[in-house]
Design an enzyme around this catalytic site. Sequence first.
Site, PDB file in Angstrom:
ATOM      1  N   PRO A 178       0.767  -1.231   0.000  1.00  0.00           N
ATOM      2  CA  PRO A 178       0.000   0.000   0.000  1.00  0.00           C
ATOM      3  C   PRO A 178       0.807   1.295   0.000  1.00  0.00           C
ATOM      4  O   PRO A 178       1.137   1.818   1.049  1.00  0.00           O
ATOM      5  CB  PRO A 178      -0.809  -0.103   1.293  1.00  0.00           C
ATOM      6  CG  PRO A 178      -0.003  -0.988   2.207  1.00  0.00           C
ATOM      7  CD  PRO A 178       1.052  -1.651   1.384  1.00  0.00           C
ATOM      8  N   GLU A 179       1.117   1.849  -1.154  1.00  0.00           N
ATOM      9  CA  GLU A 179       1.463   3.264  -1.220  1.00  0.00           C
ATOM     10  C   GLU A 179       0.298   3.933  -1.939  1.00  0.00           C
ATOM     11  O   GLU A 179      -0.708   3.277  -2.204  1.00  0.00           O
ATOM     12  CB  GLU A 179       2.822   3.470  -1.918  1.00  0.00           C
ATOM     13  CG  GLU A 179       3.956   2.871  -1.082  1.00  0.00           C
ATOM     14  CD  GLU A 179       5.366   3.301  -1.494  1.00  0.00           C
ATOM     15  OE1 GLU A 179       5.516   4.403  -2.047  1.00  0.00           O
ATOM     16  OE2 GLU A 179       6.306   2.523  -1.249  1.00  0.00           O
TER      17      GLU A 179
ATOM     18  N   LYS B 268      -2.873   7.947   1.383  1.00  0.00           N
ATOM     19  CA  LYS B 268      -3.019   6.527   1.694  1.00  0.00           C
ATOM     20  C   LYS B 268      -4.340   6.239   2.408  1.00  0.00           C
ATOM     21  O   LYS B 268      -4.522   5.150   2.952  1.00  0.00           O
ATOM     22  CB  LYS B 268      -1.837   6.047   2.541  1.00  0.00           C
ATOM     23  CG  LYS B 268      -0.489   6.165   1.818  1.00  0.00           C
ATOM     24  CD  LYS B 268       0.679   5.904   2.729  1.00  0.00           C
ATOM     25  CE  LYS B 268       1.989   6.251   2.018  1.00  0.00           C
ATOM     26  NZ  LYS B 268       3.135   6.244   2.964  1.00  0.00           N
TER      27      LYS B 268
ATOM     28  N   ARG C 126      12.950   4.655   8.583  1.00  0.00           N
ATOM     29  CA  ARG C 126      12.821   3.544   7.631  1.00  0.00           C
ATOM     30  C   ARG C 126      14.158   3.342   6.935  1.00  0.00           C
ATOM     31  O   ARG C 126      14.969   4.256   6.853  1.00  0.00           O
ATOM     32  CB  ARG C 126      11.752   3.845   6.562  1.00  0.00           C
ATOM     33  CG  ARG C 126      10.475   4.427   7.084  1.00  0.00           C
ATOM     34  CD  ARG C 126       9.725   3.486   7.991  1.00  0.00           C
ATOM     35  NE  ARG C 126       9.387   2.247   7.312  1.00  0.00           N
ATOM     36  CZ  ARG C 126       8.343   2.083   6.516  1.00  0.00           C
ATOM     37  NH1 ARG C 126       7.528   3.076   6.327  1.00  0.00           N
ATOM     38  NH2 ARG C 126       8.101   0.931   5.950  1.00  0.00           N
TER      39      ARG C 126
END
Length: 270
Positions: A2-3, A52, A260
């Site tokens: 999911p982007e 998103k 990240r």
Amino acid sequence: VPEGHTIHRIARDQGRVLTRRRLDVTSPQGRFAAGAALIDRERLERIEAYGKHLFYGFAGGHVLHVHLGLFGVFGLHKGAGPLDPVGAVRLRMVAGRHDGRPPATVDLRGPTACAVLTPDERMAIVGRLGPDPLRSDADPERFSAAVARTARAIGAVLLDQSVIAGIGNVYRAEILFACRIDPRRSGRDLSGVEVRCVWDTASAMLHKGVKDGRIVTIDGGDVGPAPARRPRRGEATYAYHRDVCVRCGSAIERYELGARTCWSCPVCQS
DNA sequence: ATGACATGATAAA
DNA sequence: TTATCCTGTCATA
């Protein structure tokens, strides 16, 4: 997976089979039972994607909010759906039980957010989001202004949904590789040309992602040295999860940025 | 079988 | 900065 491209694709695909229909809404897993009851047998008017986030607007005014997070996934089935759902199905929406048209079922598992909101609550969430390059109402100037005034690293800024909505870890690496910008450079040190490149590339890559239904940023598909780990089925990237630069052969750097893992080429990006 | 890890985000410290 | 939540997949054993 999911982007932003995934979310907009979901809105489009589910919109075709669910909107302007009365839905049976349940929570087989049970955790969303109270929310499901609020919108059960209501008519779904529209599905909106913003960054998103997904917003399902029902005729009664309720808004179903879904955010997939890292693990969330939708299943879209023809028919009334599998009787025995695999895994923990938080939300199930079934169309076709009231209108005689072909039935369709949507199952949702593992979302970060799944809740029924008021229109005001929807607005509060949207108000916290930066421009979404996939939306026609996006204002690139808001993005440029935010980048120009921040000392934070551009690689961290691209993950900040209040600056630009819809970018995730894969697109961050790919956009900055394509624009030849080191992710650790401060936002305010970027030239106007570079900032414009970031926005335009983000827009182009995301739109292609919606069209393809997957992330393929590299020209010609599977060109260059193999990634360190096999990418997900059908996906192909320049820098993300690679260990050798596709363009110059240098070792791709790997480090933490914005909480990240980030990948970039020390030669091509500076 | 088991565990590390993943394209996300938030609340608490 | 860290701890936490949610689920599935892949590598290792």
